[in-house]
Write a protein that holds these residues in place. Structure first.
Motif, mmCIF file in Angstrom:
data_model
loop_
_atom_site.group_PDB
_atom_site.id
_atom_site.type_symbol
_atom_site.label_atom_id
_atom_site.label_comp_id
_atom_site.label_asym_id
_atom_site.label_seq_id
_atom_site.Cartn_x
_atom_site.Cartn_y
_atom_site.Cartn_z
ATOM 1 N N MET A 139 19.391 48.983 32.517
ATOM 2 C CA MET A 139 18.871 49.251 33.868
ATOM 3 C C MET A 139 19.755 50.263 34.567
ATOM 4 N N ASP A 140 19.223 50.785 35.674
ATOM 5 C CA ASP A 140 19.961 51.781 36.439
ATOM 6 C C ASP A 140 21.010 51.066 37.309
ATOM 7 N N THR A 141 22.163 50.811 36.722
ATOM 8 C CA THR A 141 23.253 50.176 37.452
ATOM 9 C C THR A 141 24.563 50.699 36.878
ATOM 10 N N GLY A 172 14.356 44.548 38.287
ATOM 11 C CA GLY A 172 15.033 43.266 38.521
ATOM 12 C C GLY A 172 16.523 43.391 38.763
ATOM 13 N N ARG A 173 17.017 44.625 38.967
ATOM 14 C CA ARG A 173 18.478 44.830 38.902
ATOM 15 C C ARG A 173 19.269 44.128 40.004
ATOM 16 N N ASN A 174 18.695 43.962 41.205
ATOM 17 C CA ASN A 174 19.496 43.342 42.273
ATOM 18 C C ASN A 174 19.813 41.884 41.946
ATOM 19 N N LEU A 190 23.712 39.620 38.727
ATOM 20 C CA LEU A 190 24.522 38.567 39.358
ATOM 21 C C LEU A 190 24.598 37.256 38.568
ATOM 22 N N PHE A 191 23.525 36.943 37.815
ATOM 23 C CA PHE A 191 23.405 35.562 37.323
ATOM 24 C C PHE A 191 23.733 35.413 35.841
ATOM 25 N N GLY A 192 24.175 34.204 35.471
ATOM 26 C CA GLY A 192 24.533 33.919 34.086
ATOM 27 C C GLY A 192 24.152 32.498 33.704
ATOM 28 N N MET A 199 13.476 33.258 51.107
ATOM 29 C CA MET A 199 14.482 34.327 51.019
ATOM 30 C C MET A 199 15.126 34.381 49.635
ATOM 31 N N LEU A 200 15.044 33.256 48.923
ATOM 32 C CA LEU A 200 15.561 33.221 47.547
ATOM 33 C C LEU A 200 14.728 32.187 46.813
ATOM 34 N N TYR A 201 13.688 32.687 46.081
ATOM 35 C CA TYR A 201 12.774 31.729 45.444
ATOM 36 C C TYR A 201 12.088 32.333 44.235
ATOM 37 N N HIS A 249 12.766 36.155 43.563
ATOM 38 C CA HIS A 249 12.841 37.116 44.667
ATOM 39 C C HIS A 249 14.044 36.752 45.523
ATOM 40 N N MET A 250 14.871 37.732 45.842
ATOM 41 C CA MET A 250 16.058 37.436 46.663
ATOM 42 C C MET A 250 16.259 38.521 47.707
ATOM 43 N N GLU A 251 16.375 38.098 48.961
ATOM 44 C CA GLU A 251 16.752 39.045 50.014
ATOM 45 C C GLU A 251 18.272 38.972 50.132
ATOM 46 N N GLY A 252 18.924 39.792 49.320
ATOM 47 C CA GLY A 252 20.364 39.707 49.110
ATOM 48 C C GLY A 252 21.191 39.708 50.383
ATOM 49 N N GLN A 253 20.909 40.668 51.258
ATOM 50 C CA GLN A 253 21.749 40.782 52.463
ATOM 51 C C GLN A 253 21.594 39.578 53.382
ATOM 52 N N ALA A 254 20.348 39.080 53.500
ATOM 53 C CA ALA A 254 20.112 37.914 54.362
ATOM 54 C C ALA A 254 20.815 36.684 53.779
ATOM 55 N N PRO A 291 34.648 26.951 45.680
ATOM 56 C CA PRO A 291 33.330 27.276 46.217
ATOM 57 C C PRO A 291 32.342 27.549 45.092
ATOM 58 N N HIS A 292 31.066 27.334 45.365
ATOM 59 C CA HIS A 292 30.040 27.821 44.437
ATOM 60 C C HIS A 292 30.291 29.314 44.229
ATOM 61 N N GLN A 293 30.256 29.739 42.978
ATOM 62 C CA GLN A 293 30.586 31.132 42.646
ATOM 63 C C GLN A 293 29.344 32.009 42.834
ATOM 64 N N ALA A 294 29.112 32.423 44.088
ATOM 65 C CA ALA A 294 27.912 33.211 44.411
ATOM 66 C C ALA A 294 28.192 34.699 44.302
ATOM 67 N N ASN A 295 29.341 35.086 44.838
ATOM 68 C CA ASN A 295 29.703 36.501 44.917
ATOM 69 C C ASN A 295 31.175 36.522 45.346
ATOM 70 N N LEU A 296 31.997 37.306 44.679
ATOM 71 C CA LEU A 296 33.426 37.320 45.023
ATOM 72 C C LEU A 296 33.644 37.772 46.466
ATOM 73 N N ARG A 297 32.732 38.646 46.950
ATOM 74 C CA ARG A 297 32.872 39.093 48.358
ATOM 75 C C ARG A 297 32.638 37.927 49.315
ATOM 76 N N ILE A 298 31.706 37.041 48.966
ATOM 77 C CA ILE A 298 31.459 35.866 49.810
ATOM 78 C C ILE A 298 32.697 34.972 49.788
ATOM 79 N N THR A 299 33.238 34.732 48.596
ATOM 80 C CA THR A 299 34.427 33.878 48.478
ATOM 81 C C THR A 299 35.605 34.485 49.243
ATOM 82 N N GLY A 354 29.704 35.227 36.092
ATOM 83 C CA GLY A 354 28.623 35.498 37.037
ATOM 84 C C GLY A 354 28.305 34.244 37.837
ATOM 85 N N ASN A 355 27.123 34.269 38.461
ATOM 86 C CA ASN A 355 26.685 33.126 39.269
ATOM 87 C C ASN A 355 25.857 32.204 38.364
ATOM 88 N N THR A 356 26.385 31.015 38.090
ATOM 89 C CA THR A 356 25.675 30.074 37.201
ATOM 90 C C THR A 356 25.024 28.935 37.997
#
Ligand code: UT7
Length: 332
Positions: free
Chosen positions: A27-29, A154-156, A160-162, A194-196, A221-226, A258-266, A288-290
């Motif tokens: 993917m384009d990432t 599906g890249r966003n 993130l997930f594993g 927002m995440l479903y 579907h995930m609204e990442g920023q929200a 913490p739940h490992q959602a995103n290192l920036r969140i942690t 990743g986020n499991t």
């Protein structure tokens, strides 16, 4: 008084390591984008025919049982948290129940996504405190690599997930100095979408159709920023709620898992609570986020690495789809 404590813990991750560079081919990432936005460097993807949500849960459970010095026959009840069960029904709990020589014990599936493990722990805590059960297995396990589209569309989500699993044995104890002190559970269903993952669901006469697939509505579907904005508010809130309920302060904490959602969140949570680096645990870089598995995997790793010791005050905190969020405060 009967209390509940974690008497054994273990985790299993599939052997198949997928690096950010592997994803760049699909993917384009870029490795740079993924590391900067999430901290993730690699994650594990399941091997079809070898790993299932139930089988990974079983491997993690075997390790937790071993460590608690128990056999499957000693377990009175299974609580299984996952958003990615092997079948739509029955749940993954009964599939785990038939994999190891358990007795014909109850198996309850929990569907609160990233908060699933803490919700599960809360259920186990209550059953033990009432005297109903003595040993309960709480499992979080996910196969998410096959609900993500490994493409530009599906890249966003896909970066993130594993996949992986973790399990703990929750055991009755009369020792008030080593136990689950409290759990706090929350939900705000107005943000469910927002995440479903909408399809296949029971709302439509045709649960699956080519249109659903063409429009990609069989994918999460995930609204990442929200999600990010709500997460950075709810994590500190629910940790502080746990401390306050026990007349403790941030200074009393020895470790936050913490739940490992995103290192920036942690990192944001760490900053907000002014926690030193050695009091908050991250392993999202490697897995990743499991989802429901992330806390038991991180808790087991932290404990194995000697970062959690007897008498420590440990706080587990989660936030995710639902929205749901939760915390558990433990005296180790
Ligand atoms: O367990 C709870 C589950 N979920 C979460 O915790 C997720 C919380 N949210 C997040 O972690 C972040 O919102 C993400 C990591 C999902 C995204 O980070 P962001 O900083 O919020 O990025 P963004 O969505 O604002 O996207 C920025 C740019 C966009 O391009 P333009 O519009 O600026 O040109 C995206 O199209 O990055 C683009 N983008 C990507 N680029 C490279 C989105 N996904 C990718 C990607 N690779 N995988």
């Amino acid at each position: 008084m009967i209390y509940a404590r974690i008497a054994g813990l273990g985790f299993y991750v599939p052997e198949n390591v997928i690096t950010n560079h592997d994803l760049e081919q699909l993917m384009d990432t870029s490795d740079e984008w993924i590391v900067e936005r999430s901290g993730i460097r690699e994650r594990r993807f399941f091997t079809e025919g070898k790993d299932t949500v139930a089988s990974m849960g079983a491997r993690a459970s075997e390790l937790a049982l071993q460590q608690a010095n128990l056999t499957p026959e000693d377990i009175d009840f299974i609580v299984f948290s996952t958003l990615s069960p092997d079948y739509n029904f029955p749940g993954a709990g009964v599939l785990l129940q038939r994999m190891l020589p358990f007795k014909e014990i109850g198996a309850l599936d929990v569907r609160t996504q990233c908060s699933g493990f803490v919700y599960g722990l809360s259920i186990a805590d209550q059953y033990i405190k009432t005297g109903m059960y003595k040993n309960i297995l709480v499992v979080g396990s996910e196969v998410q690599s096959n609900i993500m589209e490994l493409s530009d569309r599906g890249r966003n989500f896909a970066v993130l997930f594993g996949d992986g699993a973790g399990a703990v044995v929750v055991q009755a104890t009369e020792d008030p100095t080593r136990r689950i002190l409290s759990t706090h559970l929350h939900a705000q269903g107005e943000h469910a979408e927002m995440l479903y993952l909408e399809h296949p669901g029971s709302r439509l006469k045709d649960r699956m159709s080519t249109t659903i697939v063409e429009e990609g509505k069989h994918l999460p579907h995930m609204e990442g920023q929200a999600v990010f904005k709500h997460a950075v508010r709810r994590f500190p809130e629910v940790i502080l709620e746990a401390l306050e309920a026990n007349n403790l302060t941030i200074e009393d904490l020895d470790m936050v898992i913490p739940h490992q959602a995103n290192l920036r969140i942690t990192n944001y949570v760490q900053q907000k609570l002014a926690l030193p680096d050695d009091k908050i645990y991250s392993n999202i870089q490697r897995y990743g986020n499991t989802t429901a598995a992330s806390i038991p995997i991180a808790l087991t790793e932290a404990w194995q690495n000697g970062k959690i010791n007897q008498g420590d005050l440990v706080c587990l905190a989660a936030f995710g789809s639902g929205f749901t969020w939760a915390s558990a405060l433990l005296r180790w």
